[in-house]
Write an enzyme that holds these catalytic residues in place. Structure first.
Site, mmCIF file in Angstrom:
data_model
loop_
_atom_site.group_PDB
_atom_site.id
_atom_site.type_symbol
_atom_site.label_atom_id
_atom_site.label_comp_id
_atom_site.label_asym_id
_atom_site.label_seq_id
_atom_site.Cartn_x
_atom_site.Cartn_y
_atom_site.Cartn_z
ATOM 1 N N ASP A 111 0.868 -1.176 0.000
ATOM 2 C CA ASP A 111 0.000 0.000 0.000
ATOM 3 C C ASP A 111 0.913 1.236 0.000
ATOM 4 O O ASP A 111 2.119 1.113 0.273
ATOM 5 C CB ASP A 111 -0.869 -0.062 1.280
ATOM 6 C CG ASP A 111 -1.573 1.242 1.560
ATOM 7 O OD1 ASP A 111 -2.221 1.776 0.640
ATOM 8 O OD2 ASP A 111 -1.464 1.739 2.706
ATOM 9 N N ASP A 298 -1.958 -0.487 5.726
ATOM 10 C CA ASP A 298 -2.326 0.089 7.025
ATOM 11 C C ASP A 298 -3.815 0.374 7.178
ATOM 12 O O ASP A 298 -4.252 0.837 8.231
ATOM 13 C CB ASP A 298 -1.573 1.407 7.250
ATOM 14 C CG ASP A 298 -2.141 2.531 6.401
ATOM 15 O OD1 ASP A 298 -2.435 2.288 5.217
ATOM 16 O OD2 ASP A 298 -2.323 3.640 6.939
HETATM 17 MG MG LIG Z 1 -2.817 3.225 3.410
#
Ligand SMILES: [Mg+2]
Length: 360
Positions: A111, A298
């Site tokens: 990510d 995250d």
């Molecule tokens: Mg992120």
């Protein structure tokens, strides 16, 4: 594509009920910066709904996901300990991960925001450090590496600046292969028909939210992000109302909440998990027993990818978080600097294996 007509109130209510129920069944209850688990469970059913839902719950979940709330960031010590046992540090368990990866085809999925770059007030300034770029460049030379982001493809590529990687922008709705490669370049856009509608909604959101200080509306090509990281908390209710009023006109779009952001996306069943599967297929790893995908992220949207890995019984998910969160990931890292250290160790491990092999 023209603007969708307003559907009857009853139909909207039915959609909300079904979508909310589906969200409970199919989505994981993630908050970015969570309050205690009891609070998280309380707000779970209202995280992802089509165009409506209980306003109070939405605003409460926006508050709960904000790191400005001391209570949210100060998780109880015992909760932290229990969580850390369940999701140990990928750095402290590196040998375990390396041992599981030995002899397998490793592929890395990363990510961007909050994983490779810190979360900053201005989303346009979410730059990654040169040291991180160097680490990712080296990583890409050792393993097939993909960046999987909610940002539009052009934006995330302009942040990462590494043409040799795979990219999946707009939550995987815009996928591209390495530019300087003999490999077949991939281009996949499962939500292409939504492009005019997304542009239209972007314009409406810019207009409807312009009176609220601090709002940042970002057109991510296949989705629109409404960042509220710089909006005073007293204005969150007004912001949500404006977003909801725009969305009422577009039943083919849905509203989700990420880390300090509201996101408007097509209702198609496509997410980072589907993007991960698509990329694995494109890499020729679809039916391989000896593939080891490692996905690091995250946010709530990364949970779809963690879930795919769990269901495949293959590879590992690593959640980047300083705080306990319900997650499908197996391991954790606290912040981007730890992600960099982990990636660097992976590269060193690969070099060590190659060196050992060359001596045989
Ligand atoms: Mg992120």
């Amino acid at each position: 594509m023209t603007k969708q007509s307003v559907v009857p109130v009853e139909a909207v209510a039915a959609t909300i009920t079904v979508a909310a129920a589906e969200a409970v069944v199919s989505s994981s209850p993630m908050f970015s910066y969570p309050p205690p688990l009891s609070l998280r469970k309380k707000f779970l059913p209202h995280l992802e709904i089509a165009t409506g839902g209980r306003i109070t719950s939405w605003i409460e979940s926006m508050k709960a996901s904000s790191p400005t709330h001391a209570k949210a960031v100060a998780a109880a010590d015992d909760e932290q300990l229990v969580w850390a046992v369940k999701h140990p540090s990928a750095l402290s368990k590196f040998e375990q991960i390396a041992s599981a990866a030995k002899g397998k085809k490793v592929a890395i999925f990363l990510d961007y925001d909050g994983t490779l770059s810190p979360i900053v007030d201005d989303p346009d300034s979410a730059f990654m450090t040169d040291a991180m770029r160097k680490a990712v460049r080296k990583l890409g030379r050792c393993f097939p590496t993909a960046i999987v982001s909610g940002r539009c493809l052009d934006k995330v590529m302009s942040f990462v600046k590494l043409a040799e990687l795979y990219y999946a922008g707009s939550h995987g709705m815009d996928i591209k292969g390495p530019e300087k490669s003999t490999a077949k370049s991939i281009l996949f856009q499962p939500a292409r028909e939504f492009l005019p509608m997304i542009d239209e909604v972007n314009e409406a959101l810019l207009e409807n939210t312009k009176s609220i200080p601090g709002v940042k509306v970002e057109n991510n090509k296949f989705c629109v992000s409404v960042h509220f990281r710089c909006v005073e908390e007293k204005n969150w209710g007004a912001l949500f109302e404006q977003v909801r009023s725009v969305l009422k006109e577009y039943p083919k779009l849905r509203l989700t909440q990420g880390r300090k952001v509201l996101e408007i996306r097509p209702t198609i069943k496509w997410d980072k998990g589907k993007a991960l599967e698509f990329l694995l297929r494109s890499l020729g790893f679809a039916d391989c027993d000896d593939v080891m995908p490692i996905y690091i992220g995250d946010d709530r949207t990364d949970e779809d990818a963690f879930k795919v890995l769990r269901e495949r019984g293959q590879g590992i998910g690593i959640l980047v978080s300083k705080f306990p969160k319900e997650t499908n990931a197996s391991y954790s890292l606290q912040e981007p600097s730890e992600v960099k250290d982990f990636l660097t160790r992976l590269v060193k491990w690969k070099h060590m294996l190659m060196k050992a092999r060359s001596k045989v």
